[in-house]
Write a protein that holds these residues in place. Structure first.
Motif, PDB file in Angstrom:
ATOM      1  N   ILE A   1       0.854  -1.175   0.000  1.00 36.62           N
ATOM      2  CA  ILE A   1       0.000   0.000   0.000  1.00 36.62           C
ATOM      3  C   ILE A   1       0.894   1.230   0.000  1.00 36.62           C
ATOM      4  O   ILE A   1       1.660   1.442   0.949  1.00 36.62           O
ATOM      5  N   PHE A   2       0.786   2.025  -1.067  1.00 44.09           N
ATOM      6  CA  PHE A   2       1.571   3.251  -1.160  1.00 44.09           C
ATOM      7  C   PHE A   2       0.786   4.398  -0.543  1.00 44.09           C
ATOM      8  O   PHE A   2      -0.301   4.719  -1.017  1.00 44.09           O
ATOM      9  N   ALA A   3       1.332   4.976   0.492  1.00 46.82           N
ATOM     10  CA  ALA A   3       0.786   6.089   1.279  1.00 46.82           C
ATOM     11  C   ALA A   3      -0.062   5.542   2.432  1.00 46.82           C
ATOM     12  O   ALA A   3      -0.899   4.675   2.236  1.00 46.82           O
ATOM     13  N   GLN A   4       0.214   6.091   3.610  1.00 46.42           N
ATOM     14  CA  GLN A   4      -0.444   5.617   4.821  1.00 46.42           C
ATOM     15  C   GLN A   4      -1.133   6.762   5.556  1.00 46.42           C
ATOM     16  O   GLN A   4      -1.029   6.900   6.770  1.00 46.42           O
ATOM     17  N   GLY A   5      -1.839   7.580   4.764  1.00 46.53           N
ATOM     18  CA  GLY A   5      -2.793   8.499   5.375  1.00 46.53           C
ATOM     19  C   GLY A   5      -3.989   7.667   5.822  1.00 46.53           C
ATOM     20  O   GLY A   5      -3.961   6.435   5.767  1.00 46.53           O
ATOM     21  N   PRO A   6      -5.068   8.324   6.255  1.00 48.70           N
ATOM     22  CA  PRO A   6      -6.215   7.566   6.749  1.00 48.70           C
ATOM     23  C   PRO A   6      -6.707   6.494   5.786  1.00 48.70           C
ATOM     24  O   PRO A   6      -6.982   5.365   6.194  1.00 48.70           O
ATOM     25  N   ILE A   7      -6.799   6.801   4.487  1.00 51.99           N
ATOM     26  CA  ILE A   7      -7.289   5.799   3.537  1.00 51.99           C
ATOM     27  C   ILE A   7      -6.294   4.661   3.372  1.00 51.99           C
ATOM     28  O   ILE A   7      -6.662   3.483   3.371  1.00 51.99           O
ATOM     29  N   GLY A   8      -5.027   4.990   3.266  1.00 48.70           N
ATOM     30  CA  GLY A   8      -4.015   3.949   3.136  1.00 48.70           C
ATOM     31  C   GLY A   8      -3.973   3.047   4.361  1.00 48.70           C
ATOM     32  O   GLY A   8      -3.807   1.832   4.243  1.00 48.70           O
TER      33      GLY A   8
END
Lengths: 354, 354, 354, 354
Positions: C178-185
């Motif tokens: 998973i690229f990017a671990q903001g809330p959606i990631g």
């Protein structure tokens, strides 16, 4: 070498056999650990017919002892696991993504249960050595840090149980019931959790098994000797029924119970081995108008399947060691059969070591 | 034997080579008919690199001349067809149902485009004989009542074109557009009809091809030199766009046009071979929020695929003979390349016979 | 009532508006908790255009205040949740199982992103009350034992993130990045675990987020400021690449990185919102011949989706409370926007209570 | 208005009823053509219970006479068709893509066969007017150039029959058998062809029907009074069995015959309405180990389904007019029932016009 051989209904004995010779495309594996399956007991009892003289068993963990012509990419001495089902990869069934119904080499096409060869149509794994057919498609190396017992369920029980959830198309947020919590049912419970079911109901008649069900992921357990599972499940689901019902025993009662708690549009995923005649009361399927699916599955095999299951073990997502309740030497396998066939002493699975 | 050999960019010549020796699991096929593919022209032009000295071609119809050790169930002299893609059936990719990305024998796993071997990584079919790897997985007998030319499209063009409709998940009642009506696009048109599309729109710049499109099942044809296909398609679909758009050329313009006419929730099924950089304007995909799918497909191979395509031919559901517009002897293959590479004389496909 | 209203690019203000009147099929919900989404910041910055005067916000938890004609089966005062996407259930897109592309009432059919109405085409949830369209399809009761904050991620972040794993067709034993671990990631990470991925790789540039990634199920975390993620992933996967790559940001770099680590036959599941032009280098997709799929997904909505996600929360399978890092009163929402838009103070999600 | 009303088992009479009043979300349709279904005969005979006084019939073609509050996008006088199944689009079942098991308005969820309302739980279509529930989800305009009789099969027979092939997952190159060639079986035959089956085997006991089977796409027909279909099919398929078996009658014999000719890995797609107890002999399913699927389907409805089926008719892909063998006035419907229930005079379907 020593091998557990089917003699006649009621009799499996430890016997001497020559170590098999290795042909093109085959591999010889020295067994380090194997186990006994419920199917082997059916063979013992004469309920599933095999040829007298056949070595029984289909769950091998071992070490490569010899490689046939054309089997490249492996080394002698390498630890490997092989599925209970050993597809050729090259027949019509295999190429059509139904490798458990493998039709074998040549232009032959489809053969029901044809992928199950070990201890069924060729000599099996309850022996010091086993010959692996179509070795390139079937030998899967085991990571060093996993013990034999950690991976011993991969060839059959885990592959079969998980496929109950996979082919049942379990979705995130589903309610799933699993009828029967023997080794396969317990793995189906673990599989349902792995696929995202959020309410898993396990049904069995033995409280010790239901305790393990909870460790495998069951949210609710029902002992059918204490409560009527159908009433209980319909109450839990507010009369809707379950999204997926997994049958893990092979009886009319469990099969019919699955139908009786299945929601319209639901899936009955069947893992059991049936005999005689199954009955499908029309009222349980809304006369055939409820958009329901019944799917039967034979254990998936092949090295890609084993690779995925080893990944599950290595990741720690599922720990199936609690299923290995007993250990026997191959020399004592007749005693092991006696214990297992009679389901004494809370036995779930027995590790057999030559 | 004679073989069409890649020498260097710009040069494919007819040369002499020894008849190959047959190893375990292989078969030698005497070619009776083969053809030239657009990919071969990319090789000729140096746009797709292969090793100098390689025999080109990947579309074989022929007769079994010799069988290697372990290849059972076939007879010498039997007429067979082999797909352009020749999966081993036993590697991780093959066992995971992605046999066009076959990783080959051994523990090797996945290799992009690895299933395409003929005329790419091993000697191909524009020769008197070709060696078929993993013969059990790849030799498919041809029914006696089908001629070579009737089945000549099965190994590549038909398999590729149909997969455009299959992987695009065409449903009954769908509107489908196919951009470009070369041989692959024409087969995609036929495939869309076979899957139940009820409004098939074919786009090309050559009216002769669009006439064949209609024979293959197109309900509407658009010559992009006469009308803007995007405007036209949005008008035909009342502004909704198409359910499935099939790209059958491999250019930015056709790829982007597919996106511009694709409905929210639609599928772009891509068959083209691209070079450089594709651009995906955010407005064509509603900034990534339109629930759309882009799927790329390499020609499916293996004998089960060939069996199904032969069934299509035998049933008369689709007749691809109109695609064979020219015939050459293998001796004259250099002239055939010249005609085909320059797309002279309305050429679609050329039958080559040794 | 008070409502956060878009005035012009750069300006969202708390304003007074009349409580809306309830029409047939609608429901009025008194908001008890809502939150701010990354999309709201795009609106604030003028990057995603909405009509001046519109109330912003699309993540409602609340209590039924009034029910329109025809909305039966609910009670006033009942606690409910509503998805960010509010399908009508009755248009062509909804009936074709693409309800996020809802075309609305009437014979109108498909509308890109049409299911997203709150704070986009109708007044949103950052207010004291919100009017819910097609209430029967969208109101989902919340179990009493779940707090507002426990379920606050269901309407958008959790639904979107999970769909990344679901539409990526994650299978048991898969390796997923998973690229990017903001809330959606982070929710995609949790979703990949729920679907049975056994090696989950999370990539981000902030170590605090990667620490939460591990709580959500990541087995491996990569800070792209410290290591090249592409090199690292190809090393971890022995050069094979990942089975599924989830894009959770919406940039060229993350999108292209997904392609660069994707195995042949793999799926790129895209959740990001893109602008400008995405570039798809031909070498990253093996010229279009690698049997790969790119699928874009807009947050799934409707009460059945909410029901499933509430099940996940209630079962304890996933705990998203760590994502709520800050709390503000509706009165202070302008300050909340300031904090969130500038990503200060380690903010992930802000609970807003009227 | 006149209406065919169920009085008691054995008696359906033409009676007078008031024209219904139109509520919110509903539409009143003036019937121009309708028909009698096999299910109506089950009702007549008392085999399928409905409430005395109910108007029978579920296959409407007509004209919009009145629109309820909230039904926008349609005009009075517009010609429309409505499916036999009228989903609400807004309950849990509908939102989970199982709209034939529609639970109706409110928080109610799933109801077996709940989507079938006309002539089952609400007044039906064998009348001068019918009230359409959830009109936005169900009214589909008919193109001007299609006659009533051309589209009369869409609401039930065609939708049901096609779904047999769709849910059976017929693939290009498949061999498909359809047991029974009444109206539904004939449509299943047409559907199998539309999905790409290349060998379609139709089984019935009436040669006149088998003649129509061939017009619908059957390649092989078997009159079970002349030959044993199981033997014949196993011979045709070289002992492999069929890929998909469609049951289109609802008897033990046809159901069991499907199993006896189904290949390992195959799909039994069941359309029949069963009573009593179905028996599933274990040997027909290889004891549950043959990776087979049994799927039951109720007619899909809703306006998107109708739109697709109208497309099929408009495209000329399938012509179902040969199925309309008789025509009656509504005034004479009792005579029509008599003819149809006794299957006299080669009747397949009867067009009824008020």
């Amino acid at each position: 070498m020593k091998a557990a051989v089917f003699v006649k209904p009621g009799q499996i004995v430890l016997d001497e056999k020559p170590v098999p010779e290795v042909g093109p495309g085959q591999a010889l594996v020295k067994i380090t650990t194997t186990t006994i399956c419920g199917t082997d007991v059916h063979i013992l009892k004469g309920e599933y017919p095999v040829k007298p003289g056949l070595t029984i068993g289909h769950e091998p963990v071992g070490v490569i002892a010899e490689l046939g012509v054309g089997v490249t990419g492996y080394q002698l001495g390498q630890r490997v696991i092989v599925g209970a089902i050993t597809p050729c990869g090259q027949c019509y069934a295999c190429l059509d993504n139904h490798s458990s119904q493998c039709g074998g080499h040549g232009t032959g096409g489809w053969k029901a249960i044809g992928g199950w060869k070990f201890g069924n149509t060729i000599d099996g794994t309850q022996a010091e050595y086993v010959l692996v057919p179509d070795a390139v498609a079937n030998l899967e190396p085991i990571p060093d840090d996993l013990t034999d017992e950690q991976v011993l369920m991969c060839p059959d029980i885990m592959s079969t149980g998980f496929s109950g959830a996979e082919n049942g198309k379990v979705k995130i947020g589903d309610t799933v019931v699993i009828f029967a919590q023997g080794p396969i049912g317990l793995c189906a419970t673990a599989g349902a959790k792995l696929r995202g079911a959020t309410r898993i109901i396990a049904v069995d008649g033995i409280n010790e098994r239901l305790a393990i069900s909870r460790r495998m992921g069951a949210d609710v357990t029902i002992n059918f000797r204490e409560k009527d599972p159908i009433e209980e499940i319909m109450k839990i689901t507010d009369g809707k029924g379950v999204d997926v019902a997994i049958e893990a025993l092979g009886t009319q009662q469990t099969f019919e119970s699955c139908l009786r708690v299945l929601k319209p549009g639901g899936v009955l995923s069947s893992l059991g081995v049936y005999s005689g005649k199954l009955t499908l009361p029309a009222d349980t399927i809304a006369a055939g108008l409820a958009d329901q699916t019944i799917i039967t599955t034979l254990c998936p095999g092949g090295k890609e399947r084993m690779r995925r299951l080893l990944n599950v073990v290595a990741s720690g997502r599922v720990d199936l060691k609690p299923l290995v309740t007993h250990r026997f030497k191959l020399d004592d396998i007749e005693a092991a059969y006696d214990l297992f066939a009679n389901q004494r002493d809370g036995v779930l699975k027995i590790a057999i070591t030559p």
